[in-house]
Motif scaffolding. Structure first.
Motif, PDB file in Angstrom:
ATOM      1  N   TYR A   1      35.658  47.244  42.340  1.00 14.86           N
ATOM      2  CA  TYR A   1      35.598  46.263  43.316  1.00 14.86           C
ATOM      3  C   TYR A   1      36.469  46.639  44.500  1.00 14.86           C
ATOM      4  N   PHE A   2      36.478  46.213  45.887  1.00 11.99           N
ATOM      5  CA  PHE A   2      37.144  46.507  47.010  1.00 11.99           C
ATOM      6  C   PHE A   2      36.973  45.492  47.903  1.00 11.99           C
ATOM      7  N   GLU A   3      37.922  45.470  48.715  1.00 12.18           N
ATOM      8  CA  GLU A   3      37.823  44.321  50.021  1.00 12.18           C
ATOM      9  C   GLU A   3      37.329  44.961  51.228  1.00 12.18           C
ATOM     10  N   ASP A   4      36.619  44.156  51.843  1.00 16.58           N
ATOM     11  CA  ASP A   4      36.252  44.439  53.159  1.00 16.58           C
ATOM     12  C   ASP A   4      37.296  44.092  54.254  1.00 16.58           C
ATOM     13  N   PRO A   5      37.093  43.982  55.458  1.00 14.15           N
ATOM     14  CA  PRO A   5      38.355  43.843  56.480  1.00 14.15           C
ATOM     15  C   PRO A   5      38.650  42.141  56.660  1.00 14.15           C
TER      16      PRO A   5
ATOM     17  N   ALA B   1      37.205  33.740  51.661  1.00 16.29           N
ATOM     18  CA  ALA B   1      36.572  35.173  50.858  1.00 16.29           C
ATOM     19  C   ALA B   1      35.432  34.808  49.774  1.00 16.29           C
ATOM     20  N   GLN B   2      34.403  35.670  50.086  1.00 20.79           N
ATOM     21  CA  GLN B   2      33.268  35.608  48.922  1.00 20.79           C
ATOM     22  C   GLN B   2      33.228  36.820  48.185  1.00 20.79           C
ATOM     23  N   HIS B   3      32.272  36.866  47.415  1.00 20.77           N
ATOM     24  CA  HIS B   3      32.100  37.920  46.479  1.00 20.77           C
ATOM     25  C   HIS B   3      30.605  38.508  46.735  1.00 20.77           C
ATOM     26  N   TYR B   4      30.354  39.774  46.736  1.00 17.44           N
ATOM     27  CA  TYR B   4      29.078  40.398  47.028  1.00 17.44           C
ATOM     28  C   TYR B   4      29.041  41.665  46.162  1.00 17.44           C
ATOM     29  N   ALA B   5      27.990  41.595  45.404  1.00 18.65           N
ATOM     30  CA  ALA B   5      27.846  42.690  44.374  1.00 18.65           C
ATOM     31  C   ALA B   5      26.688  43.566  44.832  1.00 18.65           C
ATOM     32  N   PHE B   6      26.515  44.769  44.623  1.00 18.90           N
ATOM     33  CA  PHE B   6      25.795  45.717  45.002  1.00 18.90           C
ATOM     34  C   PHE B   6      25.181  46.678  43.793  1.00 18.90           C
ATOM     35  N   LEU B   7      24.042  46.465  43.503  1.00 21.66           N
ATOM     36  CA  LEU B   7      23.609  47.364  42.440  1.00 21.66           C
ATOM     37  C   LEU B   7      23.377  48.744  42.833  1.00 21.66           C
TER      38      LEU B   7
ATOM     39  N   ARG C   1      42.165  50.347  48.658  1.00 26.37           N
ATOM     40  CA  ARG C   1      42.400  50.035  47.216  1.00 26.37           C
ATOM     41  C   ARG C   1      41.338  49.450  46.512  1.00 26.37           C
ATOM     42  N   TYR C   2      41.141  50.054  45.293  1.00 24.31           N
ATOM     43  CA  TYR C   2      39.951  49.549  44.594  1.00 24.31           C
ATOM     44  C   TYR C   2      40.352  48.938  43.195  1.00 24.31           C
ATOM     45  N   TRP C   3      39.706  48.360  42.454  1.00 18.23           N
ATOM     46  CA  TRP C   3      40.061  47.774  41.124  1.00 18.23           C
ATOM     47  C   TRP C   3      38.944  47.942  40.151  1.00 18.23           C
ATOM     48  N   ALA C   4      39.205  47.944  38.871  1.00 18.62           N
ATOM     49  CA  ALA C   4      38.037  47.742  37.756  1.00 18.62           C
ATOM     50  C   ALA C   4      37.686  46.416  37.286  1.00 18.62           C
ATOM     51  N   ASP C   5      38.432  45.340  37.933  1.00 16.33           N
ATOM     52  CA  ASP C   5      38.175  44.087  37.634  1.00 16.33           C
ATOM     53  C   ASP C   5      38.194  42.816  38.724  1.00 16.33           C
ATOM     54  N   PRO C   6      37.677  41.820  38.729  1.00 12.48           N
ATOM     55  CA  PRO C   6      37.596  40.980  39.700  1.00 12.48           C
ATOM     56  C   PRO C   6      38.862  40.387  39.983  1.00 12.48           C
ATOM     57  N   ALA C   7      39.900  40.292  39.026  1.00 10.20           N
ATOM     58  CA  ALA C   7      40.913  39.692  39.080  1.00 10.20           C
ATOM     59  C   ALA C   7      42.031  40.367  39.994  1.00 10.20           C
TER      60      ALA C   7
END
Length: 126
Positions: free
Chosen positions: A107-111, A59-65, A84-90
């Motif tokens: 934050y949310f996860e892709d497939p 798993a990687q992390h990708y952030a979009f402005l 599911r979504y979260w306010a924090d990376p943890a």
């Protein structure tokens, strides 16, 4: 010197489903094929090149402005899909939106389990 990110490879078990997920959630144009990749074009001339892999995906992390209007539209699509979504990376603050640095974030996860982030202000409040 001017250095800019041009592209990154995103490994996926199903490149078509993963690239399509990203474009649909973010409201981007459909992905386009390029060699073994399925390419997602971002507005700053960076591409995310999805490549299929049978191996274990790290798993990687990708952030979009995004703008506040885009944030609202994206969150609506996330909620419509019951993701599911979260306010924090943890991933401890589920169902919440961050207001870090005076902006909005989630934050949310892709497939494939990649952790995607949308923010309306760069970190540091710039």
């Amino acid at each position: 010197m001017s250095i800019a990110l041009n592209h990154t490879i995103v490994y996926a078990h199903d490149r078509d489903a993963s690239a399509t997920f990203l474009t649909e959630i973010l409201g981007l144009p459909k992905p386009t094929p390029f060699g073994p990749f399925l390419t997602v074009h971002l507005s700053n001339d960076v591409t995310m090149d999805f490549m299929e892999s049978d191996d274990r995906i790290t798993a990687q992390h990708y952030a979009f402005l995004v703008s506040e209007a885009e944030f609202s539209e994206i969150m609506e699509r996330i909620q419509d899909r019951k993701l599911r979504y979260w306010a924090d990376p943890a991933q401890r603050r589920e169902g919440e939106i961050s207001t870090r640095d005076g902006g909005l974030g989630a934050y949310f996860e892709d497939p494939n389990g990649h952790l995607l982030e949308i923010i309306t202000r760069p970190y540091g409040g710039h």
